[in-house]
Design an enzyme around this catalytic site. Structure first.
Site, PDB file in Angstrom:
ATOM      1  N   CYS A  21     110.067  37.996   6.482  1.00  0.00           N
ATOM      2  CA  CYS A  21     110.105  37.046   7.548  1.00  0.00           C
ATOM      3  C   CYS A  21     110.514  35.637   7.145  1.00  0.00           C
ATOM      4  CB  CYS A  21     108.482  36.891   8.269  1.00  0.00           C
ATOM      5  SG  CYS A  21     107.451  35.822   7.290  1.00  0.00           S
ATOM      6  N   CYS A  24     108.182  33.407   5.011  1.00  0.00           N
ATOM      7  CA  CYS A  24     108.423  33.935   3.568  1.00  0.00           C
ATOM      8  C   CYS A  24     109.781  33.506   2.886  1.00  0.00           C
ATOM      9  CB  CYS A  24     108.118  35.585   3.331  1.00  0.00           C
ATOM     10  SG  CYS A  24     106.066  35.920   3.520  1.00  0.00           S
ATOM     11  N   CYS A 112     106.664  41.786   8.200  1.00  0.00           N
ATOM     12  CA  CYS A 112     107.174  41.473   6.959  1.00  0.00           C
ATOM     13  C   CYS A 112     106.862  42.148   5.968  1.00  0.00           C
ATOM     14  CB  CYS A 112     106.642  40.241   6.998  1.00  0.00           C
ATOM     15  SG  CYS A 112     107.339  39.068   5.304  1.00  0.00           S
ATOM     16  N   CYS A 115     104.515  39.563   3.347  1.00  0.00           N
ATOM     17  CA  CYS A 115     103.138  38.923   3.890  1.00  0.00           C
ATOM     18  C   CYS A 115     102.528  39.997   4.935  1.00  0.00           C
ATOM     19  CB  CYS A 115     103.199  37.336   4.635  1.00  0.00           C
ATOM     20  SG  CYS A 115     104.166  37.704   6.172  1.00  0.00           S
ATOM     21  N   ASP A 347      45.660  26.688  -6.894  1.00  0.00           N
ATOM     22  CA  ASP A 347      45.017  27.927  -6.457  1.00  0.00           C
ATOM     23  C   ASP A 347      44.606  27.998  -4.854  1.00  0.00           C
ATOM     24  OD1 ASP A 347      45.540  28.841  -8.776  1.00  0.00           O
ATOM     25  OD2 ASP A 347      43.510  28.157  -9.686  1.00  0.00           O
TER      26      ASP A 347
END
Length: 532
Positions: A21, A24, A112, A115, A347
């Site tokens: 793509c 990228c 793509c 990716c 306690d």
């Protein structure tokens, strides 16, 4: 201005032709400024195609040897229905999106091969709007946020394959490609999506924010893409109890760092093949970091434990200090759970008087976090009105770091007590007066029998700083003590069958026991006192 140069043209053309793509392609060409990535995908693709026009003005539109069929993302209507039908709970967590994808209508694009669609449909406005709808529906209160993403682990494999291809082609042009020359996928994704999130939600993205929105992506071909790494580097893929798959991002990266280039090329195609499917959104989750509330409590009941008293799964008493305070906080802060801590504990039959005992409560994943000082005062009053067994003072919001002050030098602090003592032998006032003169008495205490089931066996040296007596009758007197924190007062009185030496019984040469005990003060100067 288009970000690529003539020098990038050959690599860009090669990547586009193999199914990569535009965003990228920018990453592999080292485009490290944000603006080009933010362009709408269609516009970006058109600009890239214009840039790559051949001398014959032919556009590179198709991938050579395309896959048998184009990957078609599901229509927005389908994706919308799937998101809207997601089960959502108070945790702001969204369950799996079956096998559907959140995508836009314009989804006839090839996925793509690097990716897997992350930098295509999943960073466009339509997808971000869907995530923001889930954020707004989660019910969290926030003024900023941190956005995190988790990508399928095979993205590292595909990126590695593409980088080897680019490296090889650049070598032909006498150019080099270093690992740092490639813009990381997560970086590019955040460059695109952060402004869209801020615009949609109206709050800034802040890496230090306590409110986190996370999106987890998955892909059906993870095992198919990564299994060869396990065969070559089995030591990198050891099963873990809390992991559903051995193919984690860290394990894949570890294996990729070990494998030689030539071995990788034999096992995985360079360039990577076009995927059969796009990524899916596995999970959208909202979470808020813990907030902390501190104060001091007084306990007026001799039949109330500090924390729930449960033995062998059976509850012994109906309530506790912890619950009487935290139940109100959980409701108001809309938190999932809490963790209670305090400066020591008393306690069940011991009262805590004076200024009270410092405590802090961690509220986990609170949906409401902003309160005025007046609202906190009203919350304190609500706690105090709900029970006559406890009272709370100095209630306030604090930081995680500030809680450390409560525990700092805990054993060096001092605590004051008053006790009603019984003796088997008849005593006169003069028989107890000598105790008033004893200062800084060192005692050795072996872990008491009554707490041996939850404390390790040890001998602890403690200091009784001072004692003051008040005669009552021939078998009773009041004893006021100032001691080192961590001293077992009851055992100091009766001796615990000789496990605490010396003790009141041995000092007076009588059998002594404690009938009532009160904590008069806990000398820890925290949290800061507030004006009523």
């Amino acid at each position: 201005m288009f970000p690529l140069t003539e020098e990038n043209k050959h690599v860009a053309q090669l990547l586009l032709s193999t199914g990569t793509c535009p965003r990228c392609i920018f990453r592999f060409c080292g485009v490290d400024f944000h603006a080009p990535y933010k362009l709408p995908y269609k516009e970006l693709l058109n600009e890239l195609q214009k840039f790559l026009e051949t001398e014959k003005d032919e556009l590179i539109l198709e991938v050579p040897n395309p896959p048998p069929k184009k990957i078609r993302l599901q229509e927005l209507e389908d994706g919308t229905d799937r998101i809207d039908n997601l089960s959502q709970n108070g945790e702001g967590k969204v369950s799996n999106i079956e096998d559907g994808h959140i995508a836009s209508k314009n989804s006839n694009l090839n996925v793509c091969n690097v990716c897997l669609g992350i930098l295509q449909e999943f960073c466009e406005k339509e997808f971000i709007k869907k995530v923001c709808q889930k954020v707004e529906a989660s019910g969290f209160e926030f003024t900023n946020l941190v956005f995190s993403v988790s990508f399928p682990p095979q993205l590292s494999v595909r990126e590695h394959a593409a980088s080897l291809l680019v490296k090889q082609e650049m070598g032909k042009q006498s150019l080099s490609l270093g690992r740092n020359d490639i813009v990381q996928l997560k970086e590019a994704y955040k460059w695109i999506t952060h402004p869209l999130f801020s615009e949609e939600l109206g709050v800034p993205i802040d890496g230090k924010s306590l409110f986190e929105v996370s999106v987890v992506f998955a892909h059906p071909e993870t095992v198919e893409d990564c299994h060869f790494l396990r065969a070559i580097c089995p030591e990198c893929f050891k099963p873990a109890k809390n992991k559903q798959s051995v193919f984690t991002r860290m394990a894949v990266m570890k294996a990729l760092n070990k494998i030689k280039e030539e071995d990788f090329r034999k096992q995985f195609p360079c360039p990577p093949n076009s995927p059969k499917a796009v990524c899916t959104v596995l999970e959208i989750e909202c979470a808020h970091g813990a907030v902390f509330v501190a104060g001091r409590y007084n306990k007026y009941s001799r039949n109330l434990p500090q924390t729930p008293w449960i033995i062998d799964g059976e509850r012994k008493l109906e309530s506790s200090v912890e619950e009487l305070i935290s139940d109100h906080l959980l409701a108001v802060f809309k938190a999932e759970s809490f963790n209670f801590s305090s400066s020591g504990r008393e306690d069940v039959d011991v009262r805590t008087l004076g200024n009270g005992r410092p405590f802090a409560i961690e509220l986990v994943n609170p949906h409401r976090v902003h309160f005025t000082s007046q609202e906190i005062k009203e919350l304190q009053q609500k706690i105090n009105n709900s029970s006559n067994k406890i009272q709370v003072r100095d209630l306030q919001l604090v930081t995680r770091e500030a809680i450390g002050h409560m525990k700092e030098g805990e054993e060096e602090k001092t605590k004051s007590y008053s006790a009603l003592i019984w003796t088997n032998k008849a005593i006169q006032k003069k028989d107890i007066e000598f105790l008033n003169d004893i200062k800084d008495l060192k005692i050795d205490q072996k872990t008491p029998l009554r707490v041996l089931h939850r404390r390790p066996l040890a001998v602890r040296t403690r200091i009784i700083h001072s004692m003051e007596t008040r005669y009552v009758d021939e078998h009773h007197f009041h004893l006021y003590l100032k001691t080192q924190a961590g001293t077992y007062i009851k055992e100091f009185v009766h001796g615990d069958f000789g496990r605490t030496k010396p003790n009141i019984g041995s000092l007076m040469n009588v059998t002594a026991d404690i009938l009532e005990l009160d904590v008069e003060s806990v000398d820890v100067d925290w949290p800061p006192a507030l004006d009523d």
